[in-house]
Design a protein around this motif. Sequence first.
Motif, PDB file in Angstrom:
ATOM      1  N   TYR A 216       0.833  -1.201   0.000  1.00  0.00           N
ATOM      2  CA  TYR A 216       0.000   0.000   0.000  1.00  0.00           C
ATOM      3  C   TYR A 216       0.868   1.251   0.000  1.00  0.00           C
ATOM      4  O   TYR A 216       1.898   1.304   0.676  1.00  0.00           O
ATOM      5  CB  TYR A 216      -0.913   0.036   1.234  1.00  0.00           C
ATOM      6  N   ASP A 217       0.444   2.231  -0.772  1.00  0.00           N
ATOM      7  CA  ASP A 217       1.140   3.515  -0.878  1.00  0.00           C
ATOM      8  C   ASP A 217       0.203   4.604  -0.363  1.00  0.00           C
ATOM      9  O   ASP A 217      -0.817   4.908  -0.992  1.00  0.00           O
ATOM     10  CB  ASP A 217       1.523   3.771  -2.335  1.00  0.00           C
ATOM     11  N   TYR A 218       0.522   5.187   0.803  1.00  0.00           N
ATOM     12  CA  TYR A 218      -0.330   6.226   1.381  1.00  0.00           C
ATOM     13  C   TYR A 218      -0.303   7.483   0.512  1.00  0.00           C
ATOM     14  O   TYR A 218       0.760   7.926   0.081  1.00  0.00           O
ATOM     15  CB  TYR A 218       0.130   6.581   2.794  1.00  0.00           C
ATOM     16  N   SER A 219      -1.476   8.053   0.292  1.00  0.00           N
ATOM     17  CA  SER A 219      -1.570   9.297  -0.467  1.00  0.00           C
ATOM     18  C   SER A 219      -1.223  10.474   0.438  1.00  0.00           C
ATOM     19  O   SER A 219      -1.196  10.357   1.671  1.00  0.00           O
ATOM     20  CB  SER A 219      -2.989   9.476  -1.010  1.00  0.00           C
ATOM     21  N   ALA A 220      -0.994  11.631  -0.168  1.00  0.00           N
ATOM     22  CA  ALA A 220      -0.698  12.835   0.613  1.00  0.00           C
ATOM     23  C   ALA A 220      -1.867  13.184   1.525  1.00  0.00           C
ATOM     24  O   ALA A 220      -1.675  13.620   2.669  1.00  0.00           O
ATOM     25  CB  ALA A 220      -0.384  13.998  -0.331  1.00  0.00           C
TER      26      ALA A 220
END
Length: 279
Positions: A216-220
Amino acid sequence: MIEIGLTGWSDHGTITPDPKRKLMDYASHFPVVELDTSFYAIPPGKNVARWIESTPADFQFIPKAYGPLTTHSRRAEETRSLDELFTLYIEAFRPMVESSKVKAFLFQFPPLFSCVRENVDYLRKVRQIMGDWPVAVEFRHKSWFSEEFREGTLQFLKEMQFINVVVDQPQTPDNSIPFVPVATNPDKTFIRLHGRNYEGWLGDDSVDWRTFRTLYDYSAEELATIKEAALALEKDSKEVTIIFNNNSGGHAAPNAKTLQKMLGIEFEGLAPRQLHLFE
């Protein structure tokens, strides 16, 4: 004070490119790390000594409790008694505690560890055995923070001086708890970020869910909500430690760096950066 770290130091190629000095390179970027290898086996003394010697004086570890100590299933070859395992675990990490290099011990309990009297009593036993060493508790069964037990759980954690692990994870039916940003220890609070990969957390046997789970890549925008939660918790706890566990796709280190920038914090006492010629 807010600190940021990652789970382990081996899976972050963007900051630990040299296989011979991964921990030293890691310690040049972050002041704390979650030590997850101790979940799978109690480390030998030589390993603990090497970790202490390889890191700056102010660097700290968050050793994860050995699986049987948190009621996880034992391997067939693990026949030692629970009391013996606690003794061995404590003795293994005593030098690290005495070197002031332990932030806290992470006791992460499995999804079957529900809010019942037997398990409350077990938590009391953990506190008794661990003495005054700092212990962070992470649940996986939603009953602990159900409407019926939420306030009782938080009050119990406070009475036991346990550190509440504020968990960010997908809200799956059987192995997750809600995000509960409450400090139960005046000295320390943890935020542990597992990502929000719902399908990965379902544990589908048709995929390698152990590696897919934390992809998972957390968004800003999502990191902004974590930032606000950390700042709010800082009002009730002297130290707020944020650990990124979204390791599967290599997103943990970049996400942590982004959050650090958003918070505008610089870490002191880091290891010197290794110089790479011709970069």
